[in-house]
Write a protein that holds these residues in place. Structure first.
Motif, PDB file in Angstrom:
ATOM      1  N   UNK A   8      -7.188  17.662 -41.432  1.00  0.00           N
ATOM      2  CA  UNK A   8      -8.104  18.409 -40.580  1.00  0.00           C
ATOM      3  C   UNK A   8      -8.877  19.484 -41.329  1.00  0.00           C
ATOM      4  N   UNK A   9     -10.138  19.637 -40.912  1.00  0.00           N
ATOM      5  CA  UNK A   9     -10.944  20.818 -41.232  1.00  0.00           C
ATOM      6  C   UNK A   9     -10.911  21.672 -39.974  1.00  0.00           C
ATOM      7  N   UNK A  10     -10.910  22.975 -40.147  1.00  0.00           N
ATOM      8  CA  UNK A  10     -10.719  23.883 -39.027  1.00  0.00           C
ATOM      9  C   UNK A  10     -11.885  24.860 -38.918  1.00  0.00           C
ATOM     10  N   UNK A  11     -12.258  25.158 -37.684  1.00  0.00           N
ATOM     11  CA  UNK A  11     -13.243  26.214 -37.427  1.00  0.00           C
ATOM     12  C   UNK A  11     -12.788  26.987 -36.193  1.00  0.00           C
ATOM     13  N   UNK A  12     -13.248  28.226 -36.102  1.00  0.00           N
ATOM     14  CA  UNK A  12     -12.859  29.088 -34.989  1.00  0.00           C
ATOM     15  C   UNK A  12     -14.090  29.824 -34.496  1.00  0.00           C
ATOM     16  N   UNK A  13     -14.233  29.923 -33.164  1.00  0.00           N
ATOM     17  CA  UNK A  13     -15.383  30.651 -32.638  1.00  0.00           C
ATOM     18  C   UNK A  13     -15.011  32.110 -32.392  1.00  0.00           C
ATOM     19  N   UNK A  14     -15.950  32.898 -31.927  1.00  0.00           N
ATOM     20  CA  UNK A  14     -15.730  34.334 -31.751  1.00  0.00           C
ATOM     21  C   UNK A  14     -14.755  34.659 -30.627  1.00  0.00           C
ATOM     22  N   UNK A  15     -14.470  33.694 -29.757  1.00  0.00           N
ATOM     23  CA  UNK A  15     -13.528  33.918 -28.667  1.00  0.00           C
ATOM     24  C   UNK A  15     -12.130  33.416 -28.998  1.00  0.00           C
ATOM     25  N   UNK A  16     -11.918  32.959 -30.246  1.00  0.00           N
ATOM     26  CA  UNK A  16     -10.610  32.517 -30.681  1.00  0.00           C
ATOM     27  C   UNK A  16     -10.319  31.045 -30.446  1.00  0.00           C
ATOM     28  N   UNK A  17     -11.276  30.309 -29.894  1.00  0.00           N
ATOM     29  CA  UNK A  17     -11.072  28.865 -29.708  1.00  0.00           C
ATOM     30  C   UNK A  17     -11.137  28.201 -31.078  1.00  0.00           C
ATOM     31  N   UNK A  18     -10.136  27.389 -31.364  1.00  0.00           N
ATOM     32  CA  UNK A  18     -10.036  26.734 -32.661  1.00  0.00           C
ATOM     33  C   UNK A  18     -10.346  25.254 -32.478  1.00  0.00           C
ATOM     34  N   UNK A 107     -12.203   9.103 -35.830  1.00  0.00           N
ATOM     35  CA  UNK A 107     -12.651  10.482 -35.829  1.00  0.00           C
ATOM     36  C   UNK A 107     -11.965  11.193 -34.674  1.00  0.00           C
ATOM     37  N   UNK A 108     -11.280  12.289 -34.977  1.00  0.00           N
ATOM     38  CA  UNK A 108     -10.576  13.051 -33.947  1.00  0.00           C
ATOM     39  C   UNK A 108     -10.984  14.513 -34.034  1.00  0.00           C
ATOM     40  N   UNK A 109     -11.456  15.051 -32.909  1.00  0.00           N
ATOM     41  CA  UNK A 109     -11.714  16.487 -32.766  1.00  0.00           C
ATOM     42  C   UNK A 109     -10.738  17.008 -31.733  1.00  0.00           C
ATOM     43  N   UNK A 110     -10.019  18.033 -32.104  1.00  0.00           N
ATOM     44  CA  UNK A 110      -9.005  18.636 -31.249  1.00  0.00           C
ATOM     45  C   UNK A 110      -9.321  20.123 -31.166  1.00  0.00           C
ATOM     46  N   UNK A 111      -9.447  20.644 -29.958  1.00  0.00           N
ATOM     47  CA  UNK A 111      -9.741  22.063 -29.800  1.00  0.00           C
ATOM     48  C   UNK A 111      -8.703  22.697 -28.893  1.00  0.00           C
ATOM     49  N   UNK A 112      -8.510  24.002 -29.079  1.00  0.00           N
ATOM     50  CA  UNK A 112      -7.500  24.669 -28.276  1.00  0.00           C
ATOM     51  C   UNK A 112      -7.655  26.174 -28.235  1.00  0.00           C
ATOM     52  N   UNK A 113      -6.955  26.761 -27.300  1.00  0.00           N
ATOM     53  CA  UNK A 113      -6.922  28.208 -27.128  1.00  0.00           C
ATOM     54  C   UNK A 113      -6.152  28.831 -28.293  1.00  0.00           C
ATOM     55  N   UNK A 114      -6.216  30.160 -28.444  1.00  0.00           N
ATOM     56  CA  UNK A 114      -5.437  30.801 -29.509  1.00  0.00           C
ATOM     57  C   UNK A 114      -3.938  30.488 -29.442  1.00  0.00           C
ATOM     58  N   UNK A 115      -3.360  30.431 -28.246  1.00  0.00           N
ATOM     59  CA  UNK A 115      -1.927  30.120 -28.120  1.00  0.00           C
ATOM     60  C   UNK A 115      -1.650  28.684 -28.561  1.00  0.00           C
ATOM     61  N   UNK A 116      -2.513  27.759 -28.182  1.00  0.00           N
ATOM     62  CA  UNK A 116      -2.372  26.373 -28.616  1.00  0.00           C
ATOM     63  C   UNK A 116      -2.495  26.279 -30.127  1.00  0.00           C
ATOM     64  N   UNK A 126      -1.404  21.825 -40.229  1.00  0.00           N
ATOM     65  CA  UNK A 126      -2.846  21.955 -40.058  1.00  0.00           C
ATOM     66  C   UNK A 126      -3.275  23.347 -40.475  1.00  0.00           C
ATOM     67  N   UNK A 127      -4.541  23.471 -40.901  1.00  0.00           N
ATOM     68  CA  UNK A 127      -5.022  24.805 -41.333  1.00  0.00           C
ATOM     69  C   UNK A 127      -5.146  25.779 -40.173  1.00  0.00           C
TER      70      UNK A 127
END
Length: 127
Positions: A8-18, A107-116, A126-127
């Motif tokens: 996985x490559x990882x990115x995070x937005x300003x609200x903490x969603x990864x 291709x898999x994109x997985x997104x989650x809240x900060x707790x997730x 995962x990074x």
């Protein structure tokens, strides 16, 4: 969980969603193992949040997008396949199903809240 096929490559937005994005295209002999790995990851996510995948802006803890292309042996063409996650049974159905010699491009994109995100990082490499 030790991931062998999904990197996985990882990115995070300003609200903490990864968001984690992975692309895997192993040899045809590894197709079953790749699909087991995806199933294990989605099963873990479903256990983390029994409400299941869904839009994060509507209150879900996680969501995903899974795209699959089948590459038949000795063919220059690929065929898109539809993937359906059955959360209750924790199974992944693919139509058409990969043939014995088909190479799968996944291709898999997985997104989650900060707790997730924190729980996933503790559970998998995962990074």
């Amino acid at each position: 969980m030790d991931l062998q096929y999904l990197e996985f490559d990882c990115s995070e937005d300003t609200e903490g969603v990864v968001c984690w994005d992975a692309l895997a295209q192993p040899a045809a002999s590894h197709t079953a193992a790749l699909l087991r790995e995806v199933t294990q990851l989605l099963s873990w996510a479903n256990r983390f949040s029994p409400q299941g995948a869904g839009p994060l802006d509507e209150g879900a803890d996680w969501d995903f997008d899974l795209q699959i292309q089948l590459h038949p042996p000795r063919s220059p063409h690929s065929t898109p396949a539809q993937a359906h996650w059955h959360a209750a049974q924790q199974t992944l159905d693919i139509h058409p199903a990969p043939g014995p010699g088909d190479r799968v491009e996944l291709s898999l994109s997985l997104s989650g809240t900060p707790a997730f995100a924190q729980a996933l990082r503790e559970h998998a490499n995962v990074p």
